[in-house]
Structures are given as C-alpha cells and as structure tokens.
Design a protein around this motif. Sequence first.
Motif, mmCIF file in Angstrom:
data_model
loop_
_atom_site.group_PDB
_atom_site.id
_atom_site.type_symbol
_atom_site.label_atom_id
_atom_site.label_comp_id
_atom_site.label_asym_id
_atom_site.label_seq_id
_atom_site.Cartn_x
_atom_site.Cartn_y
_atom_site.Cartn_z
ATOM 1 N N THR A 6 29.520 59.829 19.807
ATOM 2 C CA THR A 6 28.918 61.098 20.212
ATOM 3 C C THR A 6 28.305 61.816 19.028
ATOM 4 O OG1 THR A 6 30.996 62.301 19.922
ATOM 5 C CG2 THR A 6 30.563 61.406 22.119
ATOM 6 N N GLY A 7 27.401 62.714 19.350
ATOM 7 C CA GLY A 7 26.779 63.541 18.331
ATOM 8 C C GLY A 7 27.309 64.956 18.436
ATOM 9 N N ASP A 8 26.577 65.799 19.174
ATOM 10 C CA ASP A 8 26.941 67.208 19.308
ATOM 11 C C ASP A 8 28.015 67.465 20.359
ATOM 12 O OD1 ASP A 8 25.071 67.842 17.374
ATOM 13 O OD2 ASP A 8 23.473 68.199 18.833
ATOM 14 N N VAL A 9 28.321 66.469 21.161
ATOM 15 C CA VAL A 9 29.305 66.616 22.237
ATOM 16 C C VAL A 9 30.709 66.476 21.654
ATOM 17 C CG1 VAL A 9 30.134 65.584 24.381
ATOM 18 C CG2 VAL A 9 27.685 65.692 23.919
ATOM 19 N N ARG A 10 31.625 67.331 22.091
ATOM 20 C CA ARG A 10 33.024 67.244 21.645
ATOM 21 C C ARG A 10 33.685 66.100 22.420
ATOM 22 N NH1 ARG A 10 35.241 73.024 22.713
ATOM 23 N NH2 ARG A 10 33.961 72.681 24.555
ATOM 24 N N PRO A 11 34.041 65.025 21.748
ATOM 25 C CA PRO A 11 34.535 63.837 22.454
ATOM 26 C C PRO A 11 35.832 64.059 23.226
ATOM 27 C CG PRO A 11 34.680 63.537 20.068
ATOM 28 C CD PRO A 11 33.937 64.812 20.304
ATOM 29 N N ASP A 12 36.742 64.875 22.717
ATOM 30 C CA ASP A 12 37.996 65.136 23.428
ATOM 31 C C ASP A 12 37.739 65.866 24.746
ATOM 32 O OD1 ASP A 12 39.576 63.934 21.490
ATOM 33 O OD2 ASP A 12 39.827 65.795 20.366
ATOM 34 N N VAL A 13 36.831 66.820 24.711
ATOM 35 C CA VAL A 13 36.487 67.567 25.922
ATOM 36 C C VAL A 13 35.750 66.656 26.896
ATOM 37 C CG1 VAL A 13 35.163 69.523 26.829
ATOM 38 C CG2 VAL A 13 36.459 69.772 24.700
ATOM 39 N N LEU A 14 34.834 65.843 26.393
ATOM 40 C CA LEU A 14 34.110 64.893 27.232
ATOM 41 C C LEU A 14 35.086 63.959 27.944
ATOM 42 C CD1 LEU A 14 31.457 63.621 28.229
ATOM 43 C CD2 LEU A 14 31.466 62.230 26.129
ATOM 44 N N ALA A 15 36.064 63.436 27.225
ATOM 45 C CA ALA A 15 37.057 62.528 27.812
ATOM 46 C C ALA A 15 37.843 63.217 28.922
ATOM 47 C CB ALA A 15 38.008 62.015 26.725
ATOM 48 N N ALA A 16 38.286 64.432 28.676
ATOM 49 C CA ALA A 16 39.084 65.164 29.668
ATOM 50 C C ALA A 16 38.259 65.495 30.914
ATOM 51 C CB ALA A 16 39.647 66.439 29.043
ATOM 52 N N MET A 17 37.034 65.955 30.721
ATOM 53 C CA MET A 17 36.196 66.315 31.863
ATOM 54 C C MET A 17 35.780 65.080 32.661
ATOM 55 S SD MET A 17 36.231 69.537 31.752
ATOM 56 C CE MET A 17 35.010 69.996 32.936
ATOM 57 N N ALA A 18 35.500 63.991 31.982
ATOM 58 C CA ALA A 18 35.138 62.749 32.677
ATOM 59 C C ALA A 18 36.311 62.240 33.510
ATOM 60 C CB ALA A 18 34.685 61.694 31.670
ATOM 61 N N ALA A 19 37.510 62.361 32.982
ATOM 62 C CA ALA A 19 38.700 61.930 33.735
ATOM 63 C C ALA A 19 38.868 62.775 34.992
ATOM 64 C CB ALA A 19 39.943 62.013 32.858
ATOM 65 N N ALA A 20 38.617 64.064 34.886
ATOM 66 C CA ALA A 20 38.714 64.935 36.056
ATOM 67 C C ALA A 20 37.670 64.560 37.104
ATOM 68 C CB ALA A 20 38.557 66.398 35.633
ATOM 69 N N ALA A 21 36.443 64.316 36.669
ATOM 70 C CA ALA A 21 35.376 63.923 37.598
ATOM 71 C C ALA A 21 35.689 62.578 38.252
ATOM 72 C CB ALA A 21 34.043 63.870 36.868
ATOM 73 N N LEU A 22 36.188 61.643 37.468
ATOM 74 C CA LEU A 22 36.541 60.332 38.015
ATOM 75 C C LEU A 22 37.685 60.461 39.015
ATOM 76 C CD1 LEU A 22 35.825 57.281 37.751
ATOM 77 C CD2 LEU A 22 37.750 57.116 36.188
ATOM 78 N N GLY A 23 38.665 61.283 38.707
ATOM 79 C CA GLY A 23 39.779 61.500 39.627
ATOM 80 C C GLY A 23 39.314 62.068 40.960
ATOM 81 N N LEU A 24 38.395 63.023 40.910
ATOM 82 C CA LEU A 24 37.841 63.600 42.135
ATOM 83 C C LEU A 24 37.077 62.538 42.920
ATOM 84 C CD1 LEU A 24 37.360 66.040 43.934
ATOM 85 C CD2 LEU A 24 35.405 66.621 42.482
ATOM 86 N N GLY A 25 36.301 61.720 42.228
ATOM 87 C CA GLY A 25 35.580 60.637 42.894
ATOM 88 C C GLY A 25 36.516 59.640 43.549
ATOM 89 N N LYS A 26 37.607 59.306 42.857
ATOM 90 C CA LYS A 26 38.596 58.372 43.427
ATOM 91 C C LYS A 26 39.233 58.952 44.674
ATOM 92 C CE LYS A 26 39.919 55.780 39.303
ATOM 93 N NZ LYS A 26 40.991 55.438 38.372
ATOM 94 N N SER A 27 39.582 60.228 44.623
ATOM 95 C CA SER A 27 40.188 60.876 45.785
ATOM 96 C C SER A 27 39.217 60.889 46.964
ATOM 97 C CB SER A 27 40.597 62.307 45.447
ATOM 98 O OG SER A 27 41.606 62.313 44.475
ATOM 99 N N THR A 28 37.977 61.170 46.694
ATOM 100 C CA THR A 28 36.969 61.178 47.752
ATOM 101 C C THR A 28 36.793 59.788 48.350
ATOM 102 O OG1 THR A 28 35.833 63.001 46.644
ATOM 103 C CG2 THR A 28 34.581 61.785 48.316
ATOM 104 N N ALA A 29 36.707 58.766 47.500
ATOM 105 C CA ALA A 29 36.557 57.387 47.977
ATOM 106 C C ALA A 29 37.745 56.976 48.835
ATOM 107 C CB ALA A 29 36.402 56.434 46.790
ATOM 108 N N ASP A 30 38.943 57.346 48.410
ATOM 109 C CA ASP A 30 40.148 57.042 49.192
ATOM 110 C C ASP A 30 40.092 57.740 50.551
ATOM 111 O OD1 ASP A 30 41.177 55.466 47.157
ATOM 112 O OD2 ASP A 30 42.561 57.011 46.424
ATOM 113 N N GLU A 31 39.720 59.008 50.539
ATOM 114 C CA GLU A 31 39.700 59.804 51.771
ATOM 115 C C GLU A 31 38.723 59.244 52.805
ATOM 116 O OE1 GLU A 31 40.698 62.487 54.570
ATOM 117 O OE2 GLU A 31 41.729 62.226 52.649
#
Length: 124
Positions: A40-65
């Motif tokens: 990464t450049g200007d993006v904070r990698p720790d924040v990116l990792a946490a937010m991506a995990a949240a988005a992926l979790g929501l996507g997984k829940s939606t796919a399951d539903e």
Amino acid sequence: MDDGVKGSVLGELHALRDQVTGVTDSAVASADGLLIAADTGDVRPDVLAAMAAAALGLGKSTADEVGMGELREVVTRCQSGHIAIYAIDRTCLLVVLGDEGLDIARLHLQSRPAVTRLAGLLAA
C-alpha cells in the motif's frame, strides 16, 4: 508468520500490481481483519484489512441467506475507483484497490489464480 511466506505473499501482491492496469494498493488479511501483508501507499493497511474483513463478512452472510453458495468476491465501485475483496478459503482474504482506470476484467482473471496460490502459501 515465517518471513519466507510473508515474502511470497508480498510477491503475489506485487505481481497483481504489475499485471493489472490500475491496481493501486493491495493486502492480505485474516478473515477477522488482522493484517498479514500489504502493498500500500497512502492507505493505512491495518484499517484496510479490518474494513475488508467486515465487508467480506457481510457478503458471506448475504450469500448464505440467499442460498447462492460460497462467497468468492465482493466488488465495490466508488466514484474514483474500485475495491475488490476475494475470499481465500474461509480463513483469509485478498483486498485490491484500483483507480478509475482499473481493468476489472483482467483483475478477476489474474486474482483468481493468485487466490489459489495464496491459499497454498497461507496453509503452510
């Protein structure tokens, strides 16, 4: 994580940037949002990792539903680019950011085999 494995993961991230026009940043994280490696450049990698995990979790829940099977990816199109999050097995994720010129079709083409390779690296 072993330095050799981390170096190989970073190599995969650098390869995506080299192979796909418009890729600006990328990271690999655990499904619970802990950063494993980042290019990464200007993006904070720790924040990116946490937010991506949240988005992926929501996507997984939606796919399951809705009963559409195992989630492969979540893509978000923004005013000035894209965010693509790919599931690496059930334990990790790959997040790729791209600018307005991102070749999204090529990203999908290149990232799927990269996800397979990353799964092998992270399972070791």
